[in-house]
Design an enzyme around this catalytic site. Sequence first.
Site, PDB file in Angstrom:
ATOM      1  N   ARG A 143      42.342  71.903 136.828  1.00  0.00           N
ATOM      2  CA  ARG A 143      41.726  70.632 136.464  1.00  0.00           C
ATOM      3  C   ARG A 143      42.128  70.293 135.032  1.00  0.00           C
ATOM      4  O   ARG A 143      42.406  71.186 134.221  1.00  0.00           O
ATOM      5  CB  ARG A 143      40.190  70.718 136.541  1.00  0.00           C
ATOM      6  N   HIS A 187      48.499  64.359 140.368  1.00  0.00           N
ATOM      7  CA  HIS A 187      47.527  65.114 141.196  1.00  0.00           C
ATOM      8  C   HIS A 187      47.979  65.142 142.663  1.00  0.00           C
ATOM      9  O   HIS A 187      47.266  64.690 143.569  1.00  0.00           O
ATOM     10  CB  HIS A 187      46.118  64.500 141.083  1.00  0.00           C
TER      11      HIS A 187
HETATM   12  P1  NAP Z   1      38.296  79.351 144.989  1.00  0.00           P
HETATM   13  O1  NAP Z   1      38.650  79.870 146.345  1.00  0.00           O
HETATM   14  O2  NAP Z   1      36.884  79.026 144.673  1.00  0.00           O
HETATM   15  O3  NAP Z   1      38.850  80.443 143.933  1.00  0.00           O
HETATM   16  C1  NAP Z   1      38.574  80.370 142.576  1.00  0.00           C
HETATM   17  C2  NAP Z   1      39.165  81.623 141.904  1.00  0.00           C
HETATM   18  O4  NAP Z   1      38.946  81.534 140.486  1.00  0.00           O
HETATM   19  C3  NAP Z   1      38.491  82.934 142.366  1.00  0.00           C
HETATM   20  O5  NAP Z   1      39.463  83.945 142.484  1.00  0.00           O
HETATM   21  C4  NAP Z   1      37.536  83.240 141.218  1.00  0.00           C
HETATM   22  O6  NAP Z   1      37.273  84.631 141.032  1.00  0.00           O
HETATM   23  C5  NAP Z   1      38.329  82.733 140.026  1.00  0.00           C
HETATM   24  N1  NAP Z   1      37.445  82.456 138.893  1.00  0.00           N
HETATM   25  C6  NAP Z   1      36.416  81.572 138.808  1.00  0.00           C
HETATM   26  N2  NAP Z   1      35.834  81.634 137.602  1.00  0.00           N
HETATM   27  C7  NAP Z   1      36.499  82.583 136.898  1.00  0.00           C
HETATM   28  C8  NAP Z   1      36.368  83.113 135.607  1.00  0.00           C
HETATM   29  N3  NAP Z   1      35.402  82.704 134.768  1.00  0.00           N
HETATM   30  N4  NAP Z   1      37.221  84.082 135.218  1.00  0.00           N
HETATM   31  C9  NAP Z   1      38.193  84.533 136.058  1.00  0.00           C
HETATM   32  N5  NAP Z   1      38.378  84.062 137.316  1.00  0.00           N
HETATM   33  C10 NAP Z   1      37.536  83.109 137.719  1.00  0.00           C
HETATM   34  O7  NAP Z   1      39.136  78.049 144.649  1.00  0.00           O
HETATM   35  P2  NAP Z   1      40.489  77.517 145.322  1.00  0.00           P
HETATM   36  O8  NAP Z   1      40.220  76.908 146.641  1.00  0.00           O
HETATM   37  O9  NAP Z   1      41.515  78.607 145.216  1.00  0.00           O
HETATM   38  O10 NAP Z   1      40.848  76.324 144.297  1.00  0.00           O
HETATM   39  C11 NAP Z   1      40.973  76.572 142.903  1.00  0.00           C
HETATM   40  C12 NAP Z   1      40.981  75.272 142.134  1.00  0.00           C
HETATM   41  O11 NAP Z   1      42.234  74.609 142.318  1.00  0.00           O
HETATM   42  C13 NAP Z   1      39.966  74.238 142.587  1.00  0.00           C
HETATM   43  O12 NAP Z   1      38.676  74.484 142.039  1.00  0.00           O
HETATM   44  C14 NAP Z   1      40.552  72.959 142.043  1.00  0.00           C
HETATM   45  O13 NAP Z   1      40.104  72.761 140.714  1.00  0.00           O
HETATM   46  C15 NAP Z   1      42.063  73.233 142.014  1.00  0.00           C
HETATM   47  N6  NAP Z   1      42.797  72.450 143.019  1.00  0.00           N
HETATM   48  C16 NAP Z   1      43.768  71.592 142.600  1.00  0.00           C
HETATM   49  C17 NAP Z   1      44.512  70.870 143.522  1.00  0.00           C
HETATM   50  C18 NAP Z   1      45.636  69.976 143.082  1.00  0.00           C
HETATM   51  O14 NAP Z   1      46.154  69.200 143.893  1.00  0.00           O
HETATM   52  N7  NAP Z   1      46.087  70.074 141.847  1.00  0.00           N
HETATM   53  C19 NAP Z   1      44.248  71.011 144.885  1.00  0.00           C
HETATM   54  C20 NAP Z   1      43.251  71.879 145.280  1.00  0.00           C
HETATM   55  C21 NAP Z   1      42.533  72.603 144.347  1.00  0.00           C
HETATM   56  P3  NAP Z   1      36.501  85.481 142.170  1.00  0.00           P
HETATM   57  O15 NAP Z   1      37.457  85.542 143.337  1.00  0.00           O
HETATM   58  O16 NAP Z   1      36.316  86.802 141.535  1.00  0.00           O
HETATM   59  O17 NAP Z   1      35.249  84.732 142.496  1.00  0.00           O
END
Ligand code: NAP
Length: 309
Positions: free
Chosen positions: A224, A272
Amino acid sequence: MNTVVLLSRDSLLLKQLQAAFARSAPQLTAVLADDPRAKNAQVAACWFPLPGSLAALPNLQVIHSVAAGIDHLDHDPSCPDLPVCRVVDPGHRQGMTEYVRWAVIHFHRGFDQVLLQHREQRWERPLQRAAGQFKVGVMGLGSLGSAIAQDLATAGYDVRGWARSSKQISGVQTFAGGQDLKPFLEGVELLINLLPLTSETRGILGQATFDQLANGAALVNCGRGGHLDIDDLEHALQRGKLRGALLDVFEQEPLPADHRLWTMPGVTITPHMASAASHDCIAEQVAENFRRLNAGEPLINNADRLLGY
Ligand code: NAP
């Protein structure tokens, strides 16, 4: 009444979602906020809901993000304390994998350098190294980050990943928690951010992080816009600590035409586009949670409001 209300500041998205619900979840009545039936809605499907729109729904039981992240719900400070779910689409992973593969090859093979040279009609072969000699770091090892790390390891890169809790991903060196951030970053040549935006991760792409990377490293931000400190990025690019940044997400989207990022040397902007859940998948997952809600079954893809993801 099986009513879902669709809430967003993006009117085109609202139209597209309404069509997708009609196609893929015809058992639900998907209405917009100005429809009198909205007050019956048990579920709100949201992307940047307008301030006050969630509190205006007296029968609401579940708030459903139509994206992977839930940070955009903060756009409506009236967001009530109800279960929050998000969308996890396998197509999301595929889209993100394609985007990141391009980014990794762009920086690993020096295409960033040769595209600049082309403009100057300069023939200079960039240093070529095997993938196994190129250190890539993935921040966030959730649904998207773990798939990316695995894909890059399979392609032969030297991959490490960082998350809050410890993980095991074949071919990937993993690090967990705040105490592991520094060793994770040390010497990384390409840093890929796939963290959710939370109070802990806001501004994490700043000087303290950049300083741990290899000199001349590159950054890919697919998380983000709020993760990035733009002043620190500019400074890191100017002093050569970073050689480039590929940015897909911004605090303000669309990025205004006069924003300084557009012309910052070394920065590439994409709108995005890294990945998005398909509208039909969104409709199907919201419908599944609607069914589970009415059947008293556990919801799928719950997010933790306190953790912020
Ligand atoms: P997710 O499944 O919720 O995974 C989030 C990961 O981040 C988990 O491994 C979590 O650790 C880790 N994390 C969270 N807080 C942390 C911290 N303080 N320190 C270290 N690690 C931390 O999310 P996702 O589905 O993979 O998506 C991730 C993000 O990508 C979304 O929230 C969104 O912002 C972004 N996104 C962008 C696009 C785009 O088009 N650019 C598209 C989709 C998503 P744990 O596993 O230990 O809980």
